[in-house]
Enzyme design. Structure first.
Site, PDB file in Angstrom:
ATOM      1  N   ASP A  49       0.841  -1.207   0.000  1.00 51.74           N
ATOM      2  CA  ASP A  49       0.000   0.000   0.000  1.00 51.74           C
ATOM      3  C   ASP A  49       0.875   1.256   0.000  1.00 51.74           C
ATOM      4  O   ASP A  49       0.363   2.374  -0.130  1.00 51.74           O
ATOM      5  CB  ASP A  49      -1.019  -0.002   1.146  1.00 51.74           C
ATOM      6  CG  ASP A  49      -0.378  -0.039   2.520  1.00 51.74           C
ATOM      7  OD1 ASP A  49       0.858  -0.193   2.600  1.00 51.74           O
ATOM      8  OD2 ASP A  49      -1.111   0.082   3.522  1.00 51.74           O
ATOM      9  N   SER A  50       2.199   1.081   0.069  1.00 53.80           N
ATOM     10  CA  SER A  50       3.111   2.202  -0.168  1.00 53.80           C
ATOM     11  C   SER A  50       2.861   2.797  -1.552  1.00 53.80           C
ATOM     12  O   SER A  50       3.291   3.919  -1.834  1.00 53.80           O
ATOM     13  CB  SER A  50       4.568   1.738  -0.040  1.00 53.80           C
ATOM     14  OG  SER A  50       4.785   0.576  -0.812  1.00 53.80           O
ATOM     15  N   ASP A  88      -1.134  -6.158  -0.327  1.00 51.95           N
ATOM     16  CA  ASP A  88      -1.499  -5.536   0.946  1.00 51.95           C
ATOM     17  C   ASP A  88      -2.999  -5.308   1.047  1.00 51.95           C
ATOM     18  O   ASP A  88      -3.632  -4.852   0.078  1.00 51.95           O
ATOM     19  CB  ASP A  88      -0.835  -4.155   1.062  1.00 51.95           C
ATOM     20  CG  ASP A  88       0.396  -4.186   1.940  1.00 51.95           C
ATOM     21  OD1 ASP A  88       0.620  -5.185   2.652  1.00 51.95           O
ATOM     22  OD2 ASP A  88       1.141  -3.187   1.905  1.00 51.95           O
ATOM     23  N   LYS A 118      -1.328  -9.474   2.742  1.00 50.25           N
ATOM     24  CA  LYS A 118      -0.584  -9.030   3.934  1.00 50.25           C
ATOM     25  C   LYS A 118      -1.458  -8.045   4.695  1.00 50.25           C
ATOM     26  O   LYS A 118      -2.137  -7.209   4.069  1.00 50.25           O
ATOM     27  CB  LYS A 118       0.746  -8.367   3.535  1.00 50.25           C
ATOM     28  CG  LYS A 118       1.500  -7.780   4.744  1.00 50.25           C
ATOM     29  CD  LYS A 118       2.942  -7.440   4.417  1.00 50.25           C
ATOM     30  CE  LYS A 118       3.162  -6.102   3.746  1.00 50.25           C
ATOM     31  NZ  LYS A 118       2.679  -4.924   4.509  1.00 50.25           N
ATOM     32  N   GLU A 120      -1.563  -5.595   8.541  1.00 49.33           N
ATOM     33  CA  GLU A 120      -0.773  -5.044   9.636  1.00 49.33           C
ATOM     34  C   GLU A 120      -1.417  -5.372  10.979  1.00 49.33           C
ATOM     35  O   GLU A 120      -2.629  -5.232  11.141  1.00 49.33           O
ATOM     36  CB  GLU A 120      -0.637  -3.521   9.477  1.00 49.33           C
ATOM     37  CG  GLU A 120       0.103  -3.145   8.201  1.00 49.33           C
ATOM     38  CD  GLU A 120       0.320  -1.639   8.054  1.00 49.33           C
ATOM     39  OE1 GLU A 120      -0.025  -0.869   8.973  1.00 49.33           O
ATOM     40  OE2 GLU A 120       0.836  -1.240   6.992  1.00 49.33           O
ATOM     41  N   GLU A 186       9.106  -4.333  10.571  1.00 47.70           N
ATOM     42  CA  GLU A 186       9.524  -3.028  10.041  1.00 47.70           C
ATOM     43  C   GLU A 186      10.064  -2.145  11.157  1.00 47.70           C
ATOM     44  O   GLU A 186       9.423  -1.966  12.200  1.00 47.70           O
ATOM     45  CB  GLU A 186       8.341  -2.339   9.335  1.00 47.70           C
ATOM     46  CG  GLU A 186       8.750  -0.972   8.749  1.00 47.70           C
ATOM     47  CD  GLU A 186       7.787  -0.395   7.729  1.00 47.70           C
ATOM     48  OE1 GLU A 186       6.819  -1.084   7.336  1.00 47.70           O
ATOM     49  OE2 GLU A 186       8.014   0.758   7.304  1.00 47.70           O
TER      50      GLU A 186
HETATM   51  O1  KIV Z   1       3.497  -1.140   1.624  1.00 50.17           O
HETATM   52  C1  KIV Z   1       4.658  -1.541   1.649  1.00 50.17           C
HETATM   53  O2  KIV Z   1       5.477  -1.206   0.787  1.00 50.17           O
HETATM   54  C2  KIV Z   1       5.061  -2.401   2.746  1.00 50.17           C
HETATM   55  C3  KIV Z   1       6.516  -2.650   2.914  1.00 50.17           C
HETATM   56  C4  KIV Z   1       7.145  -1.445   3.457  1.00 50.17           C
HETATM   57  C5  KIV Z   1       6.788  -3.868   3.715  1.00 50.17           C
HETATM   58  O3  KIV Z   1       4.249  -2.834   3.501  1.00 50.17           O
END
Ligand code: KIV
Length: 277
Positions: A49-50, A88, A118, A120, A186
């Site tokens: 989600d970055s 994510d 994934k 959090e 992280e």
């Molecule tokens: O969204 C992302 O890029 C991430 C990484 C920083 C692990 O979750």
């Protein structure tokens, strides 16, 4: 097996089985061409989600939607043959209840072809992780600095220093017990990351958590020097593509203004050249 020797994508269980072995390699990707570049080199590619900050100019990951994740997941999947894709779950798509998480995770898996999702969270997400895994959705957990919680964490700080270390270890143990096949750590201090790696039975994937983890992930635009708004300490730049791209754009602008571009080799003659017999 090395990523280059592999002909098909690993499954979450193959990643789990890499615990304690050759380090697992991962980068984020958001587009087909970038996915194609990394397919032969990465064990799994993370559609993080970055993407919201890196490609859409958002101030944090909080504004990322499930539709954005699906669109970028579909694009990345088209570029992959040998690496597994993990997508994510964005902020707000899984925290309300295990049922909400299942609905959205199932949609992401069905519409993108991801091998796993994934999410959090540690102990507080264990019930949700178990719910998803029991219903056929492989889950990678993400603990330590969890960017979707910056407003409660108070920013992008290192997590787990001092007495907070025990909580982070308990988070890692909880997600492993709930059935996560791997856990991203992280911004976790080196000694704690080593302890978590030694004590939990699933691979730890570090980002700012030292080479003691079972694998590493970086945001691809960070390591290529394409994202330059800021550089976290844990990022190593393997290239300076942002600077090169800007220099190329400046050279193009100059050549357009001086009519140096297009040159003779870029234009078409009035008559098509005779075909050679
Ligand atoms: O969204 C992302 O890029 C991430 C990484 C920083 C692990 O979750």
């Amino acid at each position: 097996m090395s990523a280059t020797a592999r002909k098909t994508a690993p499954l979450p269980d193959d990643i789990r089985a890499r615990k304690g072995g050759t380090p697992i390699v991962s980068l984020t990707a958001y587009t087909t061409p970038m996915a194609e570049l990394m397919d032969a080199h990465c064990d799994f590619v993370l559609v993080g989600d970055s993407v919201g900050m890196v490609l859409h100019g958002l101030p944090s990951t909080l504004g990322v939607t499930i539709e954005m994740m699906i669109l970028h997941g579909q694009a990345v999947k088209r570029g992959l043959q040998r690496a597994m894709m993990v997508v994510d779950m964005p902020f707000g798509s899984y925290e309300e209840s295990p049922q909400q998480a299942f609905r959205n995770a199932a949609r992401i898996m069905a519409e993108t072809g991801a091998g796993a999702v994934k999410l959090e969270g540690g102990q507080g997400m264990a019930e949700t992780i178990a719910f998803l895994v029991a219903r056929g959705i492989p889950v990678m957990a993400h603990i330590g600095l969890t960017p979707q919680s910056i407003n409660t964490l108070g920013g992008y700080k290192v997590q787990g220093r001092g007495s907070a270390g025990a909580r982070l270890l308990a988070d890692a143990q909880a997600v492993a017990a709930a059935g996560a096949f791997a856990v991203v750590l992280e911004k976790v201090p080196q000694t704690l990351a080593g302890r978590i790696t030694a004590e939990v039975p699933i691979p730890t994937i570090g980002i700012g958590a030292s080479a003691g983890c079972d694998g590493q992930v970086l945001v691809v635009d960070d390591m290529l020097g394409l994202f330059t708004r800021f550089k976290p300490k844990f990022v190593k730049r393997y290239a300076t593509l942002g600077e090169q791209a800007e220099a190329a754009v400046a050279a193009y602008a100059e050549e357009v203004r001086t009519r140096a571009f297009p040159a003779d080799e870029h234009v078409f003659a009035d008559a098509a050249p005779e075909a050679k017999s």
